[in-house]
Write an enzyme that holds these catalytic residues in place. Structure first.
Site, mmCIF file in Angstrom:
data_model
loop_
_atom_site.group_PDB
_atom_site.id
_atom_site.type_symbol
_atom_site.label_atom_id
_atom_site.label_comp_id
_atom_site.label_asym_id
_atom_site.label_seq_id
_atom_site.Cartn_x
_atom_site.Cartn_y
_atom_site.Cartn_z
ATOM 1 N N ASN A 155 13.722 22.640 -3.762
ATOM 2 C CA ASN A 155 14.596 21.607 -3.183
ATOM 3 C C ASN A 155 13.917 20.762 -2.111
ATOM 4 O OD1 ASN A 155 14.702 23.643 -1.217
ATOM 5 N ND2 ASN A 155 16.760 23.060 -0.597
ATOM 6 N N LYS A 178 2.268 29.647 -3.749
ATOM 7 C CA LYS A 178 2.951 29.524 -5.040
ATOM 8 C C LYS A 178 4.118 28.550 -4.881
ATOM 9 C CE LYS A 178 6.444 31.558 -7.119
ATOM 10 N NZ LYS A 178 6.961 30.425 -7.922
ATOM 11 N N GLY A 231 13.950 30.707 -0.281
ATOM 12 C CA GLY A 231 14.539 30.783 -1.614
ATOM 13 C C GLY A 231 15.824 31.589 -1.581
ATOM 14 N N SER A 232 16.109 32.251 -2.689
ATOM 15 C CA SER A 232 17.416 32.911 -2.800
ATOM 16 C C SER A 232 17.464 34.222 -2.016
ATOM 17 C CB SER A 232 17.731 33.195 -4.269
ATOM 18 O OG SER A 232 17.001 34.321 -4.688
ATOM 19 N N GLY A 236 14.671 37.197 -1.603
ATOM 20 C CA GLY A 236 14.213 37.440 -0.234
ATOM 21 C C GLY A 236 14.349 38.904 0.165
ATOM 22 N N GLU A 253 13.689 32.599 4.628
ATOM 23 C CA GLU A 253 14.755 31.624 4.856
ATOM 24 C C GLU A 253 15.539 31.554 3.558
ATOM 25 O OE1 GLU A 253 17.254 29.064 4.923
ATOM 26 O OE2 GLU A 253 15.626 27.675 4.470
ATOM 27 N N CYS A 287 19.496 23.682 1.853
ATOM 28 C CA CYS A 287 19.944 24.899 2.547
ATOM 29 C C CYS A 287 20.897 24.516 3.654
ATOM 30 C CB CYS A 287 18.766 25.627 3.170
ATOM 31 S SG CYS A 287 17.547 26.083 1.977
ATOM 32 N N GLU A 388 27.234 30.503 -1.466
ATOM 33 C CA GLU A 388 26.444 29.274 -1.555
ATOM 34 C C GLU A 388 26.520 28.726 -2.983
ATOM 35 O OE1 GLU A 388 22.123 29.474 -1.046
ATOM 36 O OE2 GLU A 388 22.279 27.831 0.386
HETATM 37 C C1 UN1 Z 1 16.291 22.837 3.328
HETATM 38 O O1 UN1 Z 1 17.380 22.477 2.965
HETATM 39 O O2 UN1 Z 1 15.806 23.887 2.900
HETATM 40 O O3 UN1 Z 1 17.604 19.328 7.945
HETATM 41 C C2 UN1 Z 1 15.456 22.044 4.273
HETATM 42 C C3 UN1 Z 1 17.369 19.087 6.766
HETATM 43 C C4 UN1 Z 1 15.960 18.838 6.313
HETATM 44 C C5 UN1 Z 1 15.325 20.112 5.831
HETATM 45 C C6 UN1 Z 1 16.162 20.882 4.856
HETATM 46 N N1 UN1 Z 1 15.191 18.257 7.359
HETATM 47 O O4 UN1 Z 1 18.270 19.054 5.934
#
Ligand code: UN1
Length: 498
Positions: A155, A178, A231-232, A236, A253, A287, A388
């Site tokens: 993403n 990767k 990732g998911s 994780g 994350e 995210c 999510e």
């Molecule tokens: C993400 O969604 O994993 O604040 C990163 C934000 C972006 C980074 C998002 N600068 O939405």
């Protein structure tokens, strides 16, 4: 529409400064059209072994290069990224689907990160501190960890890669990376930029492939001392337990269920703009995307009306078209997941106010589009308010008070980003104290993190580490405490103290 294309139809791994072909490959599909953009290698564990061996060798030398000189490479990377910003953005939109304006923004995030981390080459601050004994000197210093493994999602294929690889490299580590198989082009372009910028062979290695093969081999490899993963949640957690067995450092994350709180004293039009951007920008595939709006019951109806009116104006389609605001969903699996939540929401008793369906009007039929979706009368415990979804879907949860709003915000397993719209300064300060997320916004949506601040979250979002900001250096360095005794005699700490 401009269409920048790659010079190759199959990508190659980048190991020890060489472009290495791999037989097995799979197609990278443009989510806006369904067309194949390029073939991406599906590497195996021996490719990881080669990359780690190269990285190990290169890292020894790289760690001895003075950090300001290491930083010179990053400055050069920053200049090249800046020069190629438009090319990178066009390619990013083709592999990921995000609209071109956002793609440019994402490349800019990488440029910012390059210059910010290059600056660290002349900081990498440790501490000097008094020693408890006479004629003794004490200091602490950051040291590279060795070979680090980074695993990045589709993403934000360039921004997140720079959050992880730039601090690792400036701190004197070597990297095995990767990238997601859906979006490998940014990795290819960035590796080429590093090559041109004069990074010594083996300091950055790119190995394409699946998580179950390449990712797994990296996590298992004893030569890799840190794994940084975005990732998911399930992946994780598996990575963390494997790394735990080996005492390998791991930074995770893993997403969010971010909310915007709209209080009764909020500027509603401003809140609508924030919701539109945070919920439907990147088609909700961030995210940090807003997937819950916690609204004070007094302003619920007016917020709904204005939000619906604004949603009607959102243009959906191929992100290469400058007028488009909402691009496609990454793939069929993403579509299936979003679709499944439509049924879940309806069965739970939520009221569907807009969207809820695959969007097929005036768009390329090969692409995956989902209509911006609004559920209302959602309660905090419904699955659509807890899980999510990773799509353009937002749930309105009415509440009666500020305190209830904070509780609802905090009542999810994730803790990445939150936001409050209010004009009451007391509420602002209470909210920034009580919102249990790693990122808090006031009178702005849930997306918009800047690279010089720590990125990450509490609870199920992570494991206590942060990407970007100076805090990223904590992931990629070990602290060393150094004592120099210049008294010429044995002085015992804690004992020979007068
Ligand atoms: C993400 O969604 O994993 O604040 C990163 C934000 C972006 C980074 C998002 N600068 O939405």
């Amino acid at each position: 529409m401009t269409q920048i294309t790659l010079q190759t139809n199959k990508l190659a791994n980048f190991i020890n400064g060489e472009w290495v072909e791999v037989n097995e490959a799979t197609a990278v599909v443009n989510p806006a059209t369904g067309e194949t953009v390029v073939q991406v290698p599906l590497s195996g564990s021996t490719d990881v072994d080669e990359a780690v061996a190269a990285a190990k060798k290169a890292q020894k030398e790289w760690a001895l290069v003075p950090a300001p000189q290491r930083a010179e490479v990053l400055y050069q990377v920053g200049y090249l990224l800046k020069e190629r910003k438009e090319r990178m953005a066009q390619l990013l939109t083709q592999e990921n689907g995000k609209v071109i304006e956002e793609a440019r923004g994402e490349v800019q995030e990488g440029i910012d990160m390059a210059f910010y981390m290059a600056g660290e080459g002349r900081r990498l601050f440790g501490q000097t501190t008094p020693a408890e004994l006479k004629d003794k000197f004490a200091m602490s210093q950051r040291c590279p960890v060795g070979v680090v493994g980074i695993i990045t999602p589709w993403n934000f294929p360039i921004a997140i890669a720079t959050w992880k690889s730039f601090p690792a490299i400036v701190a004197g580590n070597a990297v095995v990376w990767k990238p997601a198989t859906e979006t490998p082009i940014m990795a290819y372009e960035l590796a080429k930029i590093f090559e041109e910028a004069g990074l010594p062979k083996g300091v950055l290695n790119v190995v394409y492939g699946r998580g179950s093969t390449v990712g797994d081999a990296m996590v298992q490899h004893e030569g890799i001392r840190v794994i940084s993963f975005t990732g998911s949640g399930d992946t994780g957690r598996n990575i963390a337990s494997e790394c735990g067995k080996q005492l390998k450092k791991v930074s995770l994350e893993m997403g969010g269920k971010n909310a915007i709180i709209v209080m009764d004293d909020a500027d509603i039009d401003l809140a609508v703009e924030g919701i539109l951007w945070s919920a439907f920008g990147t088609s909700g595939q961030r995210c940090t995307a807003c997937s819950r709006v916690i609204v004070h019951e007094k302003v619920k109806t007016s917020l709904e009306e204005r939000l619906l009116a604004a949603m009607e104006k959102l243009s959906i389609g191929n992100g290469l078209d400058e007028s488009i605001k909402v691009g496609p969903i990454i793939n069929q699996a993403g579509m299936d997941k979003i679709n499944s939540y439509m049924e879940i929401g309806k069965n739970e008793g939520a009221k569907l106010l807009a969207g809820g369906y695959e969007y097929t009007e005036d768009v390329d039929q090969g692409g995956n589009y989902f209509a911006p979706t609004l559920f209302t009368d959602v309660t905090a415990d419904m699955r659509i308010a807890q899980e999510e979804i990773f799509g353009p879907v937002v749930s309105l949860i009415p509440v009666k008070s500020f305190e209830e709003a904070i509780d609802v915000n905090n009542g999810v397993e994730y803790g990445l980003s939150s936001s409050i719209y209010t004009s009451d300064v007391n509420r602002v300060f209470k909210a920034q104290r009580d919102l249990d997320t790693g990122i808090v916004y006031v009178n702005a949506g849930t997306s918009g993190a800047e690279i010089h601040l720590p990125f990450g979250g509490t609870k199920g979002t992570g494991n206590g580490h942060r990407d970007s900001g100076v805090q990223a250096l904590d992931v990629f360095t070990e602290w060393k405490a150094i004592y120099v005794d210049y008294s010429g005699k044995l002085q015992r700490a804690q004992i020979d103290v007068e």
